[in-house]
Write a protein that holds these residues in place. Structure first.
Motif, mmCIF file in Angstrom:
data_model
loop_
_atom_site.group_PDB
_atom_site.id
_atom_site.type_symbol
_atom_site.label_atom_id
_atom_site.label_comp_id
_atom_site.label_asym_id
_atom_site.label_seq_id
_atom_site.Cartn_x
_atom_site.Cartn_y
_atom_site.Cartn_z
ATOM 1 N N GLU A 21 0.833 -1.204 0.000
ATOM 2 C CA GLU A 21 0.000 0.000 0.000
ATOM 3 C C GLU A 21 0.872 1.260 0.000
ATOM 4 O OE1 GLU A 21 -2.798 2.002 3.313
ATOM 5 O OE2 GLU A 21 -3.404 -0.014 2.714
ATOM 6 N N PHE A 22 1.921 1.270 0.816
ATOM 7 C CA PHE A 22 2.813 2.423 0.906
ATOM 8 C C PHE A 22 3.549 2.655 -0.418
ATOM 9 C CE2 PHE A 22 7.047 4.209 1.702
ATOM 10 C CZ PHE A 22 6.720 5.386 2.347
ATOM 11 N N TYR A 23 4.204 1.618 -0.941
ATOM 12 C CA TYR A 23 5.024 1.787 -2.134
ATOM 13 C C TYR A 23 4.198 2.051 -3.391
ATOM 14 C CZ TYR A 23 9.232 0.907 0.451
ATOM 15 O OH TYR A 23 10.272 1.019 1.341
ATOM 16 N N GLU A 24 3.001 1.483 -3.477
ATOM 17 C CA GLU A 24 2.144 1.782 -4.619
ATOM 18 C C GLU A 24 1.425 3.118 -4.427
ATOM 19 O OE1 GLU A 24 0.730 -2.381 -6.655
ATOM 20 O OE2 GLU A 24 -0.375 -1.754 -4.872
ATOM 21 N N GLY A 25 0.804 3.311 -3.281
ATOM 22 C CA GLY A 25 -0.029 4.483 -3.066
ATOM 23 C C GLY A 25 0.717 5.763 -2.783
ATOM 24 N N LYS A 26 1.788 5.692 -2.000
ATOM 25 C CA LYS A 26 2.502 6.915 -1.613
ATOM 26 C C LYS A 26 3.735 7.183 -2.466
ATOM 27 C CE LYS A 26 0.570 7.237 2.877
ATOM 28 N NZ LYS A 26 0.514 8.153 3.960
ATOM 29 N N VAL A 27 4.506 6.143 -2.755
ATOM 30 C CA VAL A 27 5.720 6.349 -3.545
ATOM 31 C C VAL A 27 5.401 6.323 -5.044
ATOM 32 C CG1 VAL A 27 8.066 5.488 -3.981
ATOM 33 C CG2 VAL A 27 7.116 5.390 -1.673
ATOM 34 N N GLY A 28 4.342 5.613 -5.428
ATOM 35 C CA GLY A 28 3.930 5.588 -6.832
ATOM 36 C C GLY A 28 4.596 4.514 -7.663
ATOM 37 N N LEU A 29 5.137 3.472 -7.014
ATOM 38 C CA LEU A 29 5.761 2.377 -7.765
ATOM 39 C C LEU A 29 4.702 1.398 -8.248
ATOM 40 C CD1 LEU A 29 8.882 1.614 -5.533
ATOM 41 C CD2 LEU A 29 8.673 3.199 -7.460
ATOM 42 N N ARG A 30 5.043 0.636 -9.263
ATOM 43 C CA ARG A 30 4.139 -0.361 -9.842
ATOM 44 C C ARG A 30 4.665 -1.762 -9.536
ATOM 45 N NH1 ARG A 30 2.543 1.291 -15.477
ATOM 46 N NH2 ARG A 30 0.982 2.436 -14.313
ATOM 47 N N LEU A 31 3.789 -2.626 -9.007
ATOM 48 C CA LEU A 31 4.163 -3.999 -8.692
ATOM 49 C C LEU A 31 4.514 -4.745 -9.972
ATOM 50 C CD1 LEU A 31 4.369 -5.806 -6.136
ATOM 51 C CD2 LEU A 31 2.112 -6.682 -6.730
ATOM 52 N N SER A 32 5.604 -5.466 -9.940
ATOM 53 C CA SER A 32 6.097 -6.202 -11.100
ATOM 54 C C SER A 32 5.445 -7.571 -11.203
ATOM 55 C CB SER A 32 7.614 -6.389 -10.957
ATOM 56 O OG SER A 32 8.093 -7.291 -11.940
ATOM 57 N N PRO A 33 5.256 -8.063 -12.418
ATOM 58 C CA PRO A 33 4.789 -9.444 -12.581
ATOM 59 C C PRO A 33 5.821 -10.447 -12.074
ATOM 60 C CG PRO A 33 4.919 -8.308 -14.732
ATOM 61 C CD PRO A 33 5.359 -7.336 -13.677
ATOM 62 N N ALA A 34 7.046 -10.016 -11.810
ATOM 63 C CA ALA A 34 8.091 -10.895 -11.289
ATOM 64 C C ALA A 34 7.933 -11.163 -9.792
ATOM 65 C CB ALA A 34 9.463 -10.292 -11.558
ATOM 66 N N THR A 35 6.924 -10.588 -9.166
ATOM 67 C CA THR A 35 6.692 -10.789 -7.734
ATOM 68 C C THR A 35 6.432 -12.271 -7.456
ATOM 69 O OG1 THR A 35 5.903 -8.554 -7.374
ATOM 70 C CG2 THR A 35 5.120 -10.208 -5.834
ATOM 71 N N ILE A 36 7.042 -12.768 -6.376
ATOM 72 C CA ILE A 36 6.882 -14.176 -5.983
ATOM 73 C C ILE A 36 6.379 -14.242 -4.545
ATOM 74 C CG2 ILE A 36 8.632 -15.030 -7.584
ATOM 75 C CD1 ILE A 36 10.615 -15.068 -5.237
ATOM 76 N N VAL A 37 6.080 -15.437 -4.069
ATOM 77 C CA VAL A 37 5.553 -15.635 -2.724
ATOM 78 C C VAL A 37 6.481 -15.013 -1.673
ATOM 79 C CG1 VAL A 37 4.963 -17.396 -0.998
ATOM 80 C CG2 VAL A 37 4.364 -17.749 -3.400
ATOM 81 N N ASN A 38 5.885 -14.298 -0.713
ATOM 82 C CA ASN A 38 6.574 -13.638 0.398
ATOM 83 C C ASN A 38 7.526 -12.529 -0.048
ATOM 84 O OD1 ASN A 38 6.780 -13.390 3.267
ATOM 85 N ND2 ASN A 38 8.819 -14.255 3.134
ATOM 86 N N HIS A 39 7.344 -12.022 -1.245
ATOM 87 C CA HIS A 39 8.156 -10.940 -1.786
ATOM 88 C C HIS A 39 7.254 -9.971 -2.540
ATOM 89 C CE1 HIS A 39 11.186 -14.063 -1.273
ATOM 90 N NE2 HIS A 39 12.124 -13.137 -1.400
ATOM 91 N N LEU A 40 7.678 -8.730 -2.608
ATOM 92 C CA LEU A 40 7.097 -7.740 -3.501
ATOM 93 C C LEU A 40 8.248 -7.248 -4.369
ATOM 94 C CD1 LEU A 40 5.131 -5.573 -0.895
ATOM 95 C CD2 LEU A 40 4.166 -7.309 -2.431
ATOM 96 N N VAL A 41 8.042 -7.192 -5.666
ATOM 97 C CA VAL A 41 9.045 -6.638 -6.566
ATOM 98 C C VAL A 41 8.383 -5.467 -7.279
ATOM 99 C CG1 VAL A 41 10.568 -7.041 -8.531
ATOM 100 C CG2 VAL A 41 10.156 -8.886 -6.891
ATOM 101 N N PHE A 42 8.991 -4.314 -7.170
ATOM 102 C CA PHE A 42 8.487 -3.117 -7.836
ATOM 103 C C PHE A 42 9.455 -2.733 -8.940
ATOM 104 C CE2 PHE A 42 6.715 -2.885 -3.562
ATOM 105 C CZ PHE A 42 5.377 -2.642 -3.845
#
Length: 126
Positions: A21-42
């Protein structure tokens, strides 16, 4: 050769939903399709990325852990502040932040923290 491989900055989070929520909503980053379990990749600029992984232990680092390079720090800081990012206000000797930005011989910087206390910076070289 490893020196030619893509590099990611890596942070830990005790709550991945809150971090997303913070990195997408406040920083404006986009979640990558490379995201895997227990990780967020922006996905970030120039093929770089920010990886955040879930970890029960809190962050103990007391230094800048991620730097976003800027060509117009005043505009970037205004945009982030407009999204609700709270900047650290600092005084280091004779230097102090003005409009959230500290000017030094090496450039201009503004620091803020994510929900886990990881220190992030926006930096425009001199």
């Amino acid at each position: 050769m490893v020196a030619k491989n893509k590099v990611s900055a890596v942070l830990c989070s005790t709550d991945l939903d809150r971090s997303r929520e913070f990195y997408e909503g406040k920083v404006g980053l986009r979640l990558s399709p490379a995201t895997i379990v227990n990780h967020l990749v922006f996905d970030c600029g120039d093929g770089t990325s920010l990886l955040i992984y879930g970890r029960a232990a809190p962050n103990l680092a007391d230094h800048t852990q991620v730097r976003f390079w800027s060509t117009d720090i005043a505009a970037d800081v205004r945009e982030l502040a407009g999204r609700g990012v709270v900047f650290d206000e600092l005084e280091i000797g004779e230097m102090k932040t003005v409009d959230h930005i500290l000017t030094s011989p090496s450039g201009r910087s503004a620091w803020f923290k994510d929900p886990d206390g990881n220190t992030l910076a926006v930096f425009q070289p001199a």
